[in-house]
Design a protein around this motif. Structure first.
Motif, mmCIF file in Angstrom:
data_model
loop_
_atom_site.group_PDB
_atom_site.id
_atom_site.type_symbol
_atom_site.label_atom_id
_atom_site.label_comp_id
_atom_site.label_asym_id
_atom_site.label_seq_id
_atom_site.Cartn_x
_atom_site.Cartn_y
_atom_site.Cartn_z
ATOM 1 N N ILE A 185 16.115 1.804 -7.737
ATOM 2 C CA ILE A 185 14.800 2.032 -7.126
ATOM 3 C C ILE A 185 14.034 2.941 -8.065
ATOM 4 O O ILE A 185 14.471 4.058 -8.342
ATOM 5 C CB ILE A 185 14.931 2.701 -5.746
ATOM 6 C CG1 ILE A 185 15.757 1.829 -4.796
ATOM 7 C CG2 ILE A 185 13.550 2.987 -5.162
ATOM 8 C CD1 ILE A 185 16.156 2.527 -3.505
ATOM 9 N N THR A 186 12.916 2.468 -8.569
ATOM 10 C CA THR A 186 12.070 3.271 -9.446
ATOM 11 C C THR A 186 10.820 3.637 -8.664
ATOM 12 O O THR A 186 10.146 2.764 -8.117
ATOM 13 C CB THR A 186 11.690 2.483 -10.714
ATOM 14 O OG1 THR A 186 12.886 2.022 -11.343
ATOM 15 C CG2 THR A 186 10.910 3.367 -11.670
ATOM 16 N N LYS A 187 10.531 4.935 -8.625
ATOM 17 C CA LYS A 187 9.378 5.431 -7.872
ATOM 18 C C LYS A 187 8.324 5.969 -8.828
ATOM 19 O O LYS A 187 8.650 6.527 -9.877
ATOM 20 C CB LYS A 187 9.801 6.559 -6.920
ATOM 21 C CG LYS A 187 10.757 6.104 -5.852
ATOM 22 C CD LYS A 187 11.076 7.226 -4.891
ATOM 23 C CE LYS A 187 11.928 6.696 -3.753
ATOM 24 N NZ LYS A 187 12.062 7.675 -2.682
ATOM 25 N N ALA A 188 7.064 5.825 -8.434
ATOM 26 C CA ALA A 188 5.969 6.411 -9.199
ATOM 27 C C ALA A 188 6.142 7.932 -9.218
ATOM 28 O O ALA A 188 6.627 8.523 -8.241
ATOM 29 C CB ALA A 188 4.626 6.027 -8.582
ATOM 30 N N ARG A 189 5.727 8.536 -10.295
ATOM 31 C CA ARG A 189 5.837 9.985 -10.431
ATOM 32 C C ARG A 189 5.075 10.688 -9.302
ATOM 33 O O ARG A 189 3.940 10.351 -9.009
ATOM 34 C CB ARG A 189 5.268 10.419 -11.773
ATOM 35 C CG ARG A 189 5.448 11.888 -12.081
ATOM 36 C CD ARG A 189 4.953 12.184 -13.443
ATOM 37 N NE ARG A 189 5.595 11.227 -14.349
ATOM 38 C CZ ARG A 189 6.063 11.508 -15.532
ATOM 39 N NH1 ARG A 189 5.920 12.711 -16.009
ATOM 40 N NH2 ARG A 189 6.639 10.599 -16.275
ATOM 41 N N GLY A 190 5.734 11.648 -8.658
ATOM 42 C CA GLY A 190 5.099 12.433 -7.604
ATOM 43 C C GLY A 190 4.943 11.708 -6.282
ATOM 44 O O GLY A 190 4.247 12.186 -5.385
ATOM 45 N N LEU A 191 5.593 10.571 -6.131
ATOM 46 C CA LEU A 191 5.460 9.772 -4.916
ATOM 47 C C LEU A 191 5.953 10.541 -3.695
ATOM 48 O O LEU A 191 7.042 11.109 -3.706
ATOM 49 C CB LEU A 191 6.265 8.470 -5.059
ATOM 50 C CG LEU A 191 6.110 7.489 -3.901
ATOM 51 C CD1 LEU A 191 4.742 6.806 -3.974
ATOM 52 C CD2 LEU A 191 7.218 6.456 -3.946
ATOM 53 N N ARG A 192 5.128 10.557 -2.649
ATOM 54 C CA ARG A 192 5.491 11.192 -1.373
ATOM 55 C C ARG A 192 5.781 10.086 -0.357
ATOM 56 O O ARG A 192 4.940 9.237 -0.103
ATOM 57 C CB ARG A 192 4.361 12.072 -0.860
ATOM 58 C CG ARG A 192 4.086 13.294 -1.709
ATOM 59 C CD ARG A 192 2.926 14.096 -1.131
ATOM 60 N NE ARG A 192 1.850 13.218 -0.701
ATOM 61 C CZ ARG A 192 0.644 13.155 -1.253
ATOM 62 N NH1 ARG A 192 0.329 13.930 -2.240
ATOM 63 N NH2 ARG A 192 -0.272 12.328 -0.789
ATOM 64 N N THR A 193 6.989 10.143 0.204
ATOM 65 C CA THR A 193 7.432 9.149 1.171
ATOM 66 C C THR A 193 7.729 9.846 2.491
ATOM 67 O O THR A 193 8.285 10.944 2.504
ATOM 68 C CB THR A 193 8.708 8.440 0.668
ATOM 69 O OG1 THR A 193 8.446 7.890 -0.613
ATOM 70 C CG2 THR A 193 9.136 7.344 1.594
ATOM 71 N N ALA A 194 7.351 9.218 3.597
ATOM 72 C CA ALA A 194 7.687 9.728 4.927
ATOM 73 C C ALA A 194 8.252 8.581 5.745
ATOM 74 O O ALA A 194 7.828 7.437 5.602
ATOM 75 C CB ALA A 194 6.467 10.324 5.608
ATOM 76 N N SER A 195 9.210 8.908 6.596
ATOM 77 C CA SER A 195 9.928 7.886 7.339
ATOM 78 C C SER A 195 9.924 8.195 8.827
ATOM 79 O O SER A 195 10.006 9.349 9.232
ATOM 80 C CB SER A 195 11.377 7.840 6.829
ATOM 81 O OG SER A 195 12.090 6.826 7.462
ATOM 82 N N VAL A 196 9.822 7.126 9.634
ATOM 83 C CA VAL A 196 9.941 7.241 11.084
ATOM 84 C C VAL A 196 11.140 6.401 11.497
ATOM 85 O O VAL A 196 11.137 5.181 11.349
ATOM 86 C CB VAL A 196 8.662 6.758 11.808
ATOM 87 C CG1 VAL A 196 8.844 6.857 13.318
ATOM 88 C CG2 VAL A 196 7.453 7.556 11.361
ATOM 89 N N GLU A 197 12.170 7.078 11.987
ATOM 90 C CA GLU A 197 13.403 6.416 12.381
ATOM 91 C C GLU A 197 13.228 5.737 13.738
ATOM 92 O O GLU A 197 12.260 5.981 14.446
ATOM 93 C CB GLU A 197 14.537 7.448 12.473
ATOM 94 C CG GLU A 197 14.812 8.158 11.163
ATOM 95 C CD GLU A 197 15.821 9.282 11.316
ATOM 96 O OE1 GLU A 197 16.529 9.331 12.344
ATOM 97 O OE2 GLU A 197 15.888 10.118 10.403
ATOM 98 N N GLN A 198 14.228 4.941 14.113
ATOM 99 C CA GLN A 198 14.174 4.252 15.405
ATOM 100 C C GLN A 198 14.347 5.200 16.572
ATOM 101 O O GLN A 198 13.757 4.991 17.634
ATOM 102 C CB GLN A 198 15.257 3.174 15.483
ATOM 103 C CG GLN A 198 14.945 1.958 14.675
ATOM 104 C CD GLN A 198 15.906 0.831 14.991
ATOM 105 O OE1 GLN A 198 16.254 0.598 16.140
ATOM 106 N NE2 GLN A 198 16.323 0.124 13.960
ATOM 107 N N ASN A 199 15.137 6.243 16.399
ATOM 108 C CA ASN A 199 15.431 7.157 17.504
ATOM 109 C C ASN A 199 15.201 8.596 17.080
ATOM 110 O O ASN A 199 15.401 8.955 15.920
ATOM 111 C CB ASN A 199 16.890 6.991 17.957
ATOM 112 C CG ASN A 199 17.149 5.594 18.476
ATOM 113 O OD1 ASN A 199 16.488 5.130 19.391
ATOM 114 N ND2 ASN A 199 18.095 4.900 17.852
ATOM 115 N N LEU A 200 14.822 9.406 18.046
ATOM 116 C CA LEU A 200 14.618 10.829 17.815
ATOM 117 C C LEU A 200 15.947 11.489 17.457
ATOM 118 O O LEU A 200 16.927 11.344 18.210
ATOM 119 C CB LEU A 200 14.043 11.487 19.075
ATOM 120 C CG LEU A 200 13.791 12.983 19.013
ATOM 121 C CD1 LEU A 200 12.600 13.276 18.097
ATOM 122 C CD2 LEU A 200 13.527 13.537 20.408
#
Length: 191
Positions: A59-74
């Motif tokens: 997996i190659t990401k752009a420099r400084g990439l900010r990722t946020a994730s929302v899972e299925q369950n709390l």
């Protein structure tokens, strides 16, 4: 501009979940993932969010990439946290004192009623818990938003609001979402 480049990605847990998966994610892409239960959609998102290592590929990401994730369950550790505090805690510590106003803006954008802001998440429905996790992800101003089954526990009105919210995101924000709701994906994705 390419944000993510996935090349020959594979994950094996006992047996292969998926293998030789390759794609790119560009600014503004709204990518919908459809597959049978147990096919590795959640695992793929975990690899993209760096909470799980792939077995093969890169997996190659752009420099400084900010990722946020929302899972299925709390996550269990957040059950006694208030909705507002969950979103506030998502801000970097150095921003909490001066930029807490962003929490109010995000909660307003997602149309979360004020009377829910200071209630523990354990007292809220699964739908409101998912909205709280979405707000916590969005307040971080990610370049890529990863949504795992975002319509789970939502009624039709909230699904419609989620679709509208996704359509109104800044054009450069990319989204990868999994769902079994084909009508939702038809409205919310462009790939």
């Amino acid at each position: 501009m390419t944000l993510l480049n996935i090349r020959k990605l594979g994950v094996t847990i006992g047996s292969p979940l998926f293998a030789d998966l390759s794609f790119t994610l560009n600014k503004g892409d709204r990518l919908g993932l459809v597959a049978a239960n147990g096919a590795g959609k959640t695992t793929l998102l975990a690899c993209l969010n760096e909470s799980q290592e792939p077995t093969t590929g890169e997996i190659t990401k752009a420099r400084g990439l900010r990722t946020a994730s929302v899972e299925q369950n709390l996550p269990r550790q957040h059950r006694d946290t208030t909705l507002y505090d969950l979103v506030l805690a998502a801000l970097p510590p150095e921003q909490v004192d001066f930029e807490s106003w962003r929490v109010d803006v995000v909660l307003d954008e997602l149309k979360i009623p004020f009377d829910l802001h200071h209630r523990p998440l354990s007292e809220l429905s699964g739908g409101w818990q998912r909205q709280a996790m979405l707000a916590a992800a969005w307040v971080t101003q990610p370049d890529v938003l990863l949504l795992d089954e975002p319509t789970n526990h939502l009624d039709l009105q909230r699904i419609g609001l989620l679709q509208t919210w996704l359509q109104n995101l800044p054009r450069e924000t990319a989204v990868i979402m999994t769902s079994h709701d084909r009508a939702f994906l038809d409205e919310a994705s462009n790939r």
